[in-house]
Design an enzyme around this catalytic site. Structure first.
Site, PDB file in Angstrom:
ATOM      1  N   PRO A   1       0.784  -1.215   0.000  1.00 47.44           N
ATOM      2  CA  PRO A   1       0.000   0.000   0.000  1.00 47.44           C
ATOM      3  C   PRO A   1       0.827   1.282   0.000  1.00 47.44           C
ATOM      4  O   PRO A   1       1.871   1.365   0.651  1.00 47.44           O
ATOM      5  CB  PRO A   1      -0.823  -0.094   1.291  1.00 47.44           C
ATOM      6  CG  PRO A   1      -0.166  -1.132   2.108  1.00 47.44           C
ATOM      7  CD  PRO A   1       0.479  -2.076   1.150  1.00 47.44           C
ATOM      8  N   ASN A   2       0.328   2.226  -0.765  1.00 45.98           N
ATOM      9  CA  ASN A   2       0.869   3.596  -0.859  1.00 45.98           C
ATOM     10  C   ASN A   2       2.177   3.695  -1.634  1.00 45.98           C
ATOM     11  O   ASN A   2       2.682   4.801  -1.843  1.00 45.98           O
ATOM     12  CB  ASN A   2       1.013   4.232   0.533  1.00 45.98           C
ATOM     13  CG  ASN A   2      -0.313   4.332   1.242  1.00 45.98           C
ATOM     14  OD1 ASN A   2      -1.258   4.874   0.667  1.00 45.98           O
ATOM     15  ND2 ASN A   2      -0.429   3.794   2.438  1.00 45.98           N
TER      16      ASN A   2
ATOM     17  N   ARG B   1       4.099  11.022  -2.101  1.00 45.82           N
ATOM     18  CA  ARG B   1       4.000  10.843  -0.648  1.00 45.82           C
ATOM     19  C   ARG B   1       5.321  11.207   0.036  1.00 45.82           C
ATOM     20  O   ARG B   1       6.395  10.767  -0.402  1.00 45.82           O
ATOM     21  CB  ARG B   1       3.590   9.401  -0.293  1.00 45.82           C
ATOM     22  CG  ARG B   1       4.691   8.382  -0.489  1.00 45.82           C
ATOM     23  CD  ARG B   1       4.265   6.962  -0.157  1.00 45.82           C
ATOM     24  NE  ARG B   1       4.052   6.720   1.250  1.00 45.82           N
ATOM     25  CZ  ARG B   1       4.232   5.523   1.825  1.00 45.82           C
ATOM     26  NH1 ARG B   1       4.656   4.486   1.099  1.00 45.82           N
ATOM     27  NH2 ARG B   1       4.006   5.364   3.092  1.00 45.82           N
TER      28      ARG B   1
ATOM     29  N   TYR C   1      10.684   9.411   1.248  1.00 43.17           N
ATOM     30  CA  TYR C   1      10.712   8.384   0.190  1.00 43.17           C
ATOM     31  C   TYR C   1      11.307   8.872  -1.141  1.00 43.17           C
ATOM     32  O   TYR C   1      11.424   8.084  -2.083  1.00 43.17           O
ATOM     33  CB  TYR C   1       9.289   7.847  -0.044  1.00 43.17           C
ATOM     34  CG  TYR C   1       8.706   7.194   1.185  1.00 43.17           C
ATOM     35  CD1 TYR C   1       9.230   6.002   1.672  1.00 43.17           C
ATOM     36  CD2 TYR C   1       7.652   7.779   1.886  1.00 43.17           C
ATOM     37  CE1 TYR C   1       8.721   5.412   2.823  1.00 43.17           C
ATOM     38  CE2 TYR C   1       7.129   7.196   3.028  1.00 43.17           C
ATOM     39  CZ  TYR C   1       7.673   6.012   3.486  1.00 43.17           C
ATOM     40  OH  TYR C   1       7.172   5.418   4.620  1.00 43.17           O
TER      41      TYR C   1
ATOM     42  N   ASN D   1       8.257  -5.326  -0.743  1.00 49.13           N
ATOM     43  CA  ASN D   1       8.118  -4.195   0.163  1.00 49.13           C
ATOM     44  C   ASN D   1       6.628  -4.125   0.519  1.00 49.13           C
ATOM     45  O   ASN D   1       5.836  -3.586  -0.247  1.00 49.13           O
ATOM     46  CB  ASN D   1       8.566  -2.891  -0.506  1.00 49.13           C
ATOM     47  CG  ASN D   1       8.450  -1.702   0.437  1.00 49.13           C
ATOM     48  OD1 ASN D   1       7.868  -1.807   1.524  1.00 49.13           O
ATOM     49  ND2 ASN D   1       8.991  -0.567   0.030  1.00 49.13           N
TER      50      ASN D   1
ATOM     51  N   ALA E   1       3.122  -0.602   4.864  1.00 50.65           N
ATOM     52  CA  ALA E   1       2.673  -0.645   6.267  1.00 50.65           C
ATOM     53  C   ALA E   1       2.284  -2.054   6.708  1.00 50.65           C
ATOM     54  O   ALA E   1       2.313  -2.360   7.906  1.00 50.65           O
ATOM     55  CB  ALA E   1       1.502   0.313   6.464  1.00 50.65           C
TER      56      ALA E   1
ATOM     57  N   GLU F   1      13.222  -8.806   1.831  1.00 50.37           N
ATOM     58  CA  GLU F   1      12.365  -7.698   2.280  1.00 50.37           C
ATOM     59  C   GLU F   1      13.083  -6.385   1.976  1.00 50.37           C
ATOM     60  O   GLU F   1      14.267  -6.244   2.289  1.00 50.37           O
ATOM     61  CB  GLU F   1      12.170  -7.860   3.801  1.00 50.37           C
ATOM     62  CG  GLU F   1      11.497  -6.691   4.488  1.00 50.37           C
ATOM     63  CD  GLU F   1      11.555  -6.818   6.029  1.00 50.37           C
ATOM     64  OE1 GLU F   1      12.337  -7.653   6.559  1.00 50.37           O
ATOM     65  OE2 GLU F   1      10.822  -6.060   6.684  1.00 50.37           O
TER      66      GLU F   1
ATOM     67  N   HIS G   1      12.847  -2.032   2.157  1.00 49.31           N
ATOM     68  CA  HIS G   1      12.207  -0.771   2.553  1.00 49.31           C
ATOM     69  C   HIS G   1      13.035   0.378   2.019  1.00 49.31           C
ATOM     70  O   HIS G   1      14.269   0.367   2.161  1.00 49.31           O
ATOM     71  CB  HIS G   1      12.090  -0.656   4.078  1.00 49.31           C
ATOM     72  CG  HIS G   1      11.280  -1.772   4.650  1.00 49.31           C
ATOM     73  ND1 HIS G   1       9.917  -1.823   4.511  1.00 49.31           N
ATOM     74  CD2 HIS G   1      11.648  -2.902   5.279  1.00 49.31           C
ATOM     75  CE1 HIS G   1       9.489  -2.938   5.055  1.00 49.31           C
ATOM     76  NE2 HIS G   1      10.512  -3.621   5.531  1.00 49.31           N
TER      77      HIS G   1
ATOM     78  N   ARG H   1      13.148   5.067  12.427  1.00 48.77           N
ATOM     79  CA  ARG H   1      11.915   5.847  12.470  1.00 48.77           C
ATOM     80  C   ARG H   1      11.098   5.495  13.732  1.00 48.77           C
ATOM     81  O   ARG H   1      11.677   5.174  14.751  1.00 48.77           O
ATOM     82  CB  ARG H   1      11.140   5.611  11.170  1.00 48.77           C
ATOM     83  CG  ARG H   1      11.948   6.067   9.930  1.00 48.77           C
ATOM     84  CD  ARG H   1      11.194   5.807   8.640  1.00 48.77           C
ATOM     85  NE  ARG H   1       9.947   6.574   8.591  1.00 48.77           N
ATOM     86  CZ  ARG H   1       8.993   6.353   7.671  1.00 48.77           C
ATOM     87  NH1 ARG H   1       9.160   5.400   6.750  1.00 48.77           N
ATOM     88  NH2 ARG H   1       7.886   7.083   7.682  1.00 48.77           N
TER      89      ARG H   1
HETATM   90  C1  DQA Z   1       8.187   1.396   3.807  1.00 46.61           C
HETATM   91  C2  DQA Z   1       8.255   1.673   5.318  1.00 46.61           C
HETATM   92  C3  DQA Z   1       6.913   1.388   5.976  1.00 46.61           C
HETATM   93  O1  DQA Z   1       6.996   1.631   7.362  1.00 46.61           O
HETATM   94  C4  DQA Z   1       5.840   2.283   5.397  1.00 46.61           C
HETATM   95  O2  DQA Z   1       4.597   1.983   5.961  1.00 46.61           O
HETATM   96  C5  DQA Z   1       5.806   2.226   3.907  1.00 46.61           C
HETATM   97  C6  DQA Z   1       7.058   2.166   3.163  1.00 46.61           C
HETATM   98  C7  DQA Z   1       9.488   1.784   3.088  1.00 46.61           C
HETATM   99  O3  DQA Z   1       9.622   1.417   1.928  1.00 46.61           O
HETATM  100  O4  DQA Z   1      10.328   2.490   3.668  1.00 46.61           O
HETATM  101  O5  DQA Z   1       4.732   2.315   3.296  1.00 46.61           O
HETATM  102  O6  DQA Z   1       8.001   0.014   3.625  1.00 46.61           O
END
Ligand code: DQA
Length: 145
Positions: A9-10, A17, A22, A73, A76, A97, A99, A106
């Site tokens: 998501p997102n 965003r 990011y 990735n 959240a 994984e 990020h 964070r």
């Molecule tokens: C994320 C880090 C997560 O905590 C966050 O909710 C994201 C992006 C990252 O790529 O840094 O949506 O996975």
């Protein structure tokens, strides 16, 4: 080698965003970068993004018997989803994984990762290059089961 790159998501909102966290690179540009890198390395790559937990579970299940590796990735859902962890464990596909941000630097809740237990490696805080590093890791250790 076949690799599935999954974004949760997102991550379709990359570039819009929280650019201070990011960066300004869009999701489309990230996809182009991943495809280009895959081509250079002789990796057959498939890209998938969804904002829905069930759709992510479906994509992981559908990778069974098709993909040699998964770069994921989960956004959240990293910090909440036992369903995604279970799907990864069910298919047993080698995974990394990723990020974009450094989740350990964070908020406390971002330090928890359910998916980590199903991954060989975590790459965090390397920006979008982390996806390429994850692909290189999976391709470079292909014989490992
Ligand atoms: C994320 C880090 C997560 O905590 C966050 O909710 C994201 C992006 C990252 O790529 O840094 O949506 O996975």
């Amino acid at each position: 080698m076949r690799i599935l790159v999954i974004n949760g998501p997102n991550l379709n909102m990359l570039g819009i965003r929280e650019p201070d966290i990011y960066g300004r690179e869009t999701y489309e540009s990230l996809c182009r970068k991943i495809r280009k890198h895959a081509e250079k390395r002789g990796i057959e790559v498939t890209l998938f993004q969804s904002n829905h937990e069930g759709a992510l579970v479906d994509a992981i299940q559908q990778a069974y018997g098709r993909e040699d590796g998964i770069v994921i990735n989960p956004g959240a859902y990293t910090h909440t989803s036992i369903a995604i962890l279970d799907a990864m464990k069910a298919v047993g596909i080698r995974a990394v994984e990723v990020h974009i941000s450094d989740v350990n630097a964070r908020e406390e809740f971002r330090k928890v990762s359910y998916i980590r237990a199903a991954c060989e490696k975590t790459i965090s805080g390397h920006g979008t290059d982390g996806y390429l590093e994850a692909m290189d890791y999976l391709a470079g250790t292909e014989d490992r089961k």
